[in-house]
Write an enzyme that holds these catalytic residues in place. Structure first.
Site, PDB file in Angstrom:
ATOM      1  CG  HIS A  49      -1.888  -1.134   1.263  1.00 11.01           C
ATOM      2  ND1 HIS A  49      -1.792  -2.122   2.222  1.00 11.01           N
ATOM      3  CD2 HIS A  49      -2.910  -1.493   0.470  1.00 11.01           C
ATOM      4  CE1 HIS A  49      -2.728  -3.026   2.017  1.00 11.01           C
ATOM      5  NE2 HIS A  49      -3.413  -2.678   0.960  1.00 11.01           N
ATOM      6  CG  HIS A  50       4.684   1.565   0.242  1.00  7.19           C
ATOM      7  ND1 HIS A  50       4.641   0.570   1.198  1.00  7.19           N
ATOM      8  CD2 HIS A  50       5.797   1.321  -0.491  1.00  7.19           C
ATOM      9  CE1 HIS A  50       5.670  -0.232   1.039  1.00  7.19           C
ATOM     10  NE2 HIS A  50       6.396   0.193   0.020  1.00  7.19           N
ATOM     11  CB  ALA A  51       4.218   4.320  -5.052  1.00  7.74           C
ATOM     12  NE  ARG A  97       5.534  -0.570  -3.941  1.00  8.39           N
ATOM     13  CZ  ARG A  97       6.840  -0.747  -4.152  1.00  8.39           C
ATOM     14  NH1 ARG A  97       7.523  -1.539  -3.347  1.00  8.39           N
ATOM     15  NH2 ARG A  97       7.456  -0.084  -5.105  1.00  8.39           N
TER      16      ARG A  97
END
Ligand code: TYD
Length: 135
Positions: A49-51, A97
């Site tokens: 839950h981040h990039a 992702r």
């Protein structure tokens, strides 16, 4: 390399002896500055839950199975499953992702930068409202 892709590493050994695989900087799309690994992830948990603004990664499932959903700034999604220890997933910068690990999975990450919280984009809204010039 600007697209996520699987990279196969050679296996040294045999079914009798077992196998060894190796990743050296000369064979990678970036220089390794950090290595981390995650393990004992409960089956129900979705990680990620981040990039990342700049970070590039090469990720292995050294055991178990790992499912990835990667999304680019245009909203295009690609899915990958890692379940062979000699195959790595290259993740370029700027991919959102979501990662699901089997309980027995060990995720090994080779990373292009040391840990910097400022490199994370942790809001999906912010990810899709990025002004590329501000990066
Ligand atoms: P994070 O990258 O958010 O993990 P995941 O995407 O797998 O859920 O990291 C989880 C926590 O660990 C977060 O508080 C930051 C910390 N962390 C470090 O301190 N150093 C590191 O190299 C990494 C990858 C994470």
């Amino acid at each position: 390399m600007d697209k996520p892709q699987l990279i196969e590493f050679s296996k040294v050994g045999s079914t009798n002896l077992g196998y060894l695989s190796v990743a050296e900087n000369s064979a990678l799309p970036f220089k390794i500055e950090r290595v981390y690994w995650t393990y004992y992830t409960p089956d129900s948990i979705v990680r990620g839950h981040h990039a990342h603004k700049e970070l590039q990664q090469l990720i292995f499932a050294v055991s178990g199975s790992i499912d990835f959903t990667l999304e680019d700034l245009n909203g295009q999604r690609v899915y990958f499953q890692l379940n062979q220890p000699n195959i790595g997933l290259y993740v370029p910068k700027l991919y959102w992702r979501e990662i699901k690990l089997s309980h027995n999975a060990v995720l090994l990450c080779l990373a292009s930068m040391e840990y910097e919280e400022d490199d994370y984009i942790r809001s999906y809204y912010d990810f899709h409202n990025l002004n590329r010039n501000s990066l």
